[in-house]
Design a protein around this motif. Structure first.
Motif, PDB file in Angstrom:
ATOM      1  N   ALA A 359       0.859  -1.174   0.000  1.00 26.89           N
ATOM      2  CA  ALA A 359       0.000   0.000   0.000  1.00 26.89           C
ATOM      3  C   ALA A 359       0.898   1.228   0.000  1.00 26.89           C
ATOM      4  N   TYR A 360       0.307   2.406   0.123  1.00 26.22           N
ATOM      5  CA  TYR A 360       1.120   3.624   0.059  1.00 26.22           C
ATOM      6  C   TYR A 360       0.486   4.707   0.929  1.00 26.22           C
ATOM      7  N   VAL A 361       1.339   5.608   1.382  1.00 29.20           N
ATOM      8  CA  VAL A 361       0.911   6.762   2.168  1.00 29.20           C
ATOM      9  C   VAL A 361       1.478   8.007   1.491  1.00 29.20           C
ATOM     10  N   VAL A 362       0.622   8.998   1.285  1.00 25.51           N
ATOM     11  CA  VAL A 362       1.075  10.291   0.769  1.00 25.51           C
ATOM     12  C   VAL A 362       1.169  11.239   1.958  1.00 25.51           C
ATOM     13  N   LEU A 363       2.376  11.729   2.214  1.00 29.08           N
ATOM     14  CA  LEU A 363       2.663  12.486   3.424  1.00 29.08           C
ATOM     15  C   LEU A 363       2.826  13.974   3.129  1.00 29.08           C
ATOM     16  N   PRO A 364       2.338  14.846   4.005  1.00 31.63           N
ATOM     17  CA  PRO A 364       2.731  16.255   3.918  1.00 31.63           C
ATOM     18  C   PRO A 364       4.255  16.345   4.045  1.00 31.63           C
ATOM     19  N   PRO A 365       4.906  17.222   3.319  1.00 29.51           N
ATOM     20  CA  PRO A 365       6.378  17.262   3.323  1.00 29.51           C
ATOM     21  C   PRO A 365       7.007  17.342   4.704  1.00 29.51           C
ATOM     22  N   ASP A 366       6.367  18.055   5.637  1.00 30.48           N
ATOM     23  CA  ASP A 366       6.987  18.207   6.951  1.00 30.48           C
ATOM     24  C   ASP A 366       6.834  16.969   7.833  1.00 30.48           C
ATOM     25  N   LEU A 367       6.119  15.933   7.359  1.00 26.78           N
ATOM     26  CA  LEU A 367       6.008  14.685   8.111  1.00 26.78           C
ATOM     27  C   LEU A 367       6.902  13.572   7.557  1.00 26.78           C
ATOM     28  N   VAL A 368       7.560  13.813   6.445  1.00 25.18           N
ATOM     29  CA  VAL A 368       8.342  12.752   5.801  1.00 25.18           C
ATOM     30  C   VAL A 368       9.443  12.243   6.731  1.00 25.18           C
ATOM     31  N   ASP A 369      10.181  13.138   7.358  1.00 28.17           N
ATOM     32  CA  ASP A 369      11.277  12.702   8.226  1.00 28.17           C
ATOM     33  C   ASP A 369      10.762  11.887   9.408  1.00 28.17           C
ATOM     34  N   ALA A 370       9.666  12.316  10.017  1.00 30.13           N
ATOM     35  CA  ALA A 370       9.128  11.596  11.175  1.00 30.13           C
ATOM     36  C   ALA A 370       8.661  10.196  10.777  1.00 30.13           C
ATOM     37  N   PHE A 371       7.931  10.096   9.665  1.00 30.94           N
ATOM     38  CA  PHE A 371       7.481   8.782   9.206  1.00 30.94           C
ATOM     39  C   PHE A 371       8.673   7.898   8.844  1.00 30.94           C
ATOM     40  N   THR A 372       9.693   8.483   8.239  1.00 30.96           N
ATOM     41  CA  THR A 372      10.871   7.713   7.854  1.00 30.96           C
ATOM     42  C   THR A 372      11.558   7.111   9.073  1.00 30.96           C
ATOM     43  N   GLN A 373      11.740   7.896  10.105  1.00 28.74           N
ATOM     44  CA  GLN A 373      12.445   7.404  11.289  1.00 28.74           C
ATOM     45  C   GLN A 373      11.618   6.347  12.030  1.00 28.74           C
ATOM     46  N   VAL A 374      10.326   6.554  12.123  1.00 31.56           N
ATOM     47  CA  VAL A 374       9.485   5.555  12.783  1.00 31.56           C
ATOM     48  C   VAL A 374       9.457   4.270  11.969  1.00 31.56           C
ATOM     49  N   ARG A 375       9.357   4.398  10.662  1.00 31.62           N
ATOM     50  CA  ARG A 375       9.357   3.192   9.814  1.00 31.62           C
ATOM     51  C   ARG A 375      10.673   2.433   9.945  1.00 31.62           C
ATOM     52  N   ARG A 376      11.780   3.149  10.009  1.00 26.83           N
ATOM     53  CA  ARG A 376      13.076   2.495  10.166  1.00 26.83           C
ATOM     54  C   ARG A 376      13.125   1.706  11.475  1.00 26.83           C
ATOM     55  N   SER A 377      12.446   2.191  12.493  1.00 29.18           N
ATOM     56  CA  SER A 377      12.431   1.494  13.779  1.00 29.18           C
ATOM     57  C   SER A 377      11.480   0.300  13.794  1.00 29.18           C
ATOM     58  N   MET A 378      10.570   0.241  12.848  1.00 28.86           N
ATOM     59  CA  MET A 378       9.594  -0.850  12.817  1.00 28.86           C
ATOM     60  C   MET A 378      10.107  -2.036  11.994  1.00 28.86           C
ATOM     61  N   ASP A 379      10.203  -1.859  10.687  1.00 23.81           N
ATOM     62  CA  ASP A 379      10.635  -2.970   9.826  1.00 23.81           C
ATOM     63  C   ASP A 379      11.509  -2.509   8.659  1.00 23.81           C
ATOM     64  N   VAL A 380      12.033  -1.296   8.745  1.00 29.52           N
ATOM     65  CA  VAL A 380      12.962  -0.689   7.782  1.00 29.52           C
ATOM     66  C   VAL A 380      12.261  -0.339   6.471  1.00 29.52           C
ATOM     67  N   HIS A 381      11.812  -1.342   5.722  1.00 30.59           N
ATOM     68  CA  HIS A 381      11.128  -1.069   4.456  1.00 30.59           C
ATOM     69  C   HIS A 381      10.420  -2.324   3.981  1.00 30.59           C
ATOM     70  N   SER A 382       9.562  -2.156   2.991  1.00 37.70           N
ATOM     71  CA  SER A 382       8.868  -3.294   2.391  1.00 37.70           C
ATOM     72  C   SER A 382       9.804  -4.044   1.458  1.00 37.70           C
ATOM     73  N   PRO A 383       9.552  -5.345   1.210  1.00 38.17           N
ATOM     74  CA  PRO A 383      10.409  -6.113   0.299  1.00 38.17           C
ATOM     75  C   PRO A 383      10.499  -5.452  -1.073  1.00 38.17           C
ATOM     76  N   THR A 384      11.702  -5.423  -1.621  1.00 42.80           N
ATOM     77  CA  THR A 384      11.934  -4.670  -2.858  1.00 42.80           C
ATOM     78  C   THR A 384      11.522  -5.426  -4.123  1.00 42.80           C
ATOM     79  N   PHE A 385      11.637  -6.747  -4.131  1.00 46.00           N
ATOM     80  CA  PHE A 385      11.335  -7.485  -5.361  1.00 46.00           C
ATOM     81  C   PHE A 385       9.884  -7.286  -5.801  1.00 46.00           C
ATOM     82  N   PRO A 386       8.879  -7.496  -4.932  1.00 42.21           N
ATOM     83  CA  PRO A 386       7.510  -7.241  -5.384  1.00 42.21           C
ATOM     84  C   PRO A 386       7.256  -5.788  -5.742  1.00 42.21           C
ATOM     85  N   GLN A 387       7.974  -4.861  -5.111  1.00 39.60           N
ATOM     86  CA  GLN A 387       7.832  -3.463  -5.503  1.00 39.60           C
ATOM     87  C   GLN A 387       8.286  -3.249  -6.942  1.00 39.60           C
ATOM     88  N   ALA A 388       9.391  -3.888  -7.317  1.00 41.06           N
ATOM     89  CA  ALA A 388       9.905  -3.741  -8.682  1.00 41.06           C
ATOM     90  C   ALA A 388       8.928  -4.329  -9.702  1.00 41.06           C
TER      91      ALA A 388
END
Length: 509
Positions: A359-388
């Protein structure tokens, strides 16, 4: 010859490579011989079911090498276990845990009549949010696939051949850039494809660097809760609303403020009267879940004006906006936002298949850093192969073609369900929310229990969902949420007849 289930199990475990060595403790300083230690270790592992019937065992040579001992005690231990029936040898295949174990291992141990039953252990502590979830999470939603189940598209119509060819393309020409960790926001190619699609089809104001790829919309809601909320933060939710959100907010220890939904969607004035300073508002404006109404233009503008004035965030869950019948899809609430207060959530699971978990989330620009850091603490990122693979699926036009086909198919199935309900149950079920999506809601008259109807229907393999379980507070209405996205038209007609028989057997309650 057809194998039964147990034969399938034995075939599966027998095909496993023999390289997995069980934990067998060897004490070289013990007076007990090594072969006896091995014998007792394997026998105990079988008795305690750590080794299962039919499981392949390592070769005596590999076991001796792993334990760094002579092969002779290993051979002696194996011979004893074979003789006693714990092991069995299969010519040309190796040694296995016996499929028919000694009788005393099969029968459960007898409890002495004079021995009292063991004391029940005291409850072990878990978080309050988890404990609330155990009692709150609906029991009749998503229990089993079948007629009228919600949340699934027509999986038999997914272009699996096209998808498989894209998977094969990436598998044949592996890209080493897909192997390392990537940025928590997701694969750039997919984010670019999603941004182009959203700008064109949903009137979302976004660029690729605002888009985060997540593991389903449920993770998007969890991320939003973790970034935006503190314990006891007040949150508006729709009443009735998405039950999966109830669990997310319970785990976040948020203070839930249920706000009623009417024919125009979330009642903003009622929300202000109940809580004038929420931290966030969670809404499904294009196709409200589960009543199916669309938030009116005046309510949308009122909500955005309230968010701007109060400083709260709005999380827009646009989970199935692609399915709209009779007119074009409603533009996203986010596209009207000029103050950067709306976090927009969309998903591929309702169009493609649930197991893709993207799925996807569209973030206001000033929330990108906060979402990035929290996501890194959860599971880093989604698997890349299915994304490609998905990026190619979108960029090459397969996604748009599939949406058009699914929209036509779901409209046919919607028409079949509405017609069958009008024919078989005109005086009992009142249909609403059938202008979009893959489900509709059929409300029951006063005095009926939707839980009882749903339970009785489940006995007839009808997987209806009780409307009352979508309420955070006391249910104001009783009804059934009926999915049609994954149910063929012929099964819809037959299913409604069975539902009619269930309701007739209950009578008015």
């Amino acid at each position: 010859m057809q194998l039964d289930l147990y034969d399938h199990y034995l075939a599966a475990v027998s095909a496993a490579p023999p390289g997995i060595l069980p934990i067998i403790a060897i004490d070289r300083g013990s007076e007990k011989p090594l072969y006896r230690q091995l014998y007792e270790g394997y026998r105990d592992a079988i008795v305690e079911r750590r080794l299962r019937a039919g499981q392949r065992l390592p070769s005596t040579r590999s076991l001796a090498a792993e334990l760094q001992i002579s092969r002779i005690p290993v051979l002696n231990a194996f011979e004893q276990l074979l003789a006693e029936g714990y092991f069995e040898s299969r010519s040309g295949s190796g040694t296995f845990v016996a499929s028919a174990l000694p009788g005393e291992l099969i029968a459960p141990p007898r409890r002495s009549a004079s021995r009292a039953a063991p004391a029940r252990p005291a409850p072990r502590p878990i978080s309050k949010g988890a404990a609330d979830l155990v009692h709150r999470e609906p029991g009749l939603w998503f229990r089993k696939r079948g007629a009228f189940c919600i949340g699934e598209p027509a999986l038999d119509r997914f272009p699996i051949g096209v998808w498989s060819s894209l998977v094969a393309r990436h598998a044949r020409r592996p890209d080493s850039t897909l192997l390392p960790y990537i940025h928590p926001m997701g694969l750039p190619a997919l984010r670019e494809a999603v941004a182009e699609y959203l700008r064109t089809a949903r009137a979302v104001r976004c660029e690729a660097d605002q888009i985060m790829i997540v593991n389903g919309s449920q993770q998007a809601l969890e991320l939003a809760a973790r970034v935006l909320l503190d314990a006891e933060s007040a949150v508006w939710i729709e009443e009735p609303g998405y039950f999966g959100l109830h669990g997310v907010l319970s785990l976040a220890a948020a203070r839930i403020v249920p706000v009623p939904v009417d024919s125009q969607g979330l009642d903003v004035s009622a929300g202000i009267a109940r809580c004038a300073k929420p931290r966030a508002v969670f809404v499904t404006p294009s196709h409200q879940f589960p009543l199916g109404v669309t938030m009116s233009a005046s309510r949308r503008l009122q909500l955005l004006d309230f968010a701007r004035g109060s400083g709260c965030w709005v999380v827009e869950d646009d989970y199935d906006s692609e399915y709209r019948y009779g007119n074009l899809p409603i533009a996203a609430l986010q596209g009207l936002d000029r103050d950067g207060r709306v976090i927009y959530v969309g998903t591929f699971t309702k169009i493609l298949f649930p197991a893709i978990r993207l799925a996807y989330v569209v973030l206001p620009p000033d929330l990108v850093d906060a979402f990035t850091q929290v996501r890194r603490s959860m599971d880093v990122h989604s698997p890349t192969f299915p994304q490609a693979v998905l990026a190619d699926f979108v960029r090459e036009g397969h996604f748009a073609r599939h949406i058009r086909r699914m929209r036509m198919l779901c409209r046919e199935r919607r028409d079949a369900l509405v017609g069958a309900l009008a024919r078989e149950l005109p005086d009992v079920l009142h249909v609403q929310g059938d202008a979009a999506g893959m489900f509709l809601t059929a409300t029951l008259p006063r005095g009926w229990s939707d839980l009882e109807v749903a339970r009785r229907a489940a006995e007839r393999d009808l997987w209806t969902a009780p409307l009352s379980e979508a309420y955070a507070g006391r249910p104001a209405r009783q009804g059934l949420v009926l999915g049609y996205g994954s149910t063929p038209a012929e099964r819809i007609d037959e299913g409604v007849v069975r539902l009619r028989d269930v309701i007739r057997s209950l009578g008015r309650r």
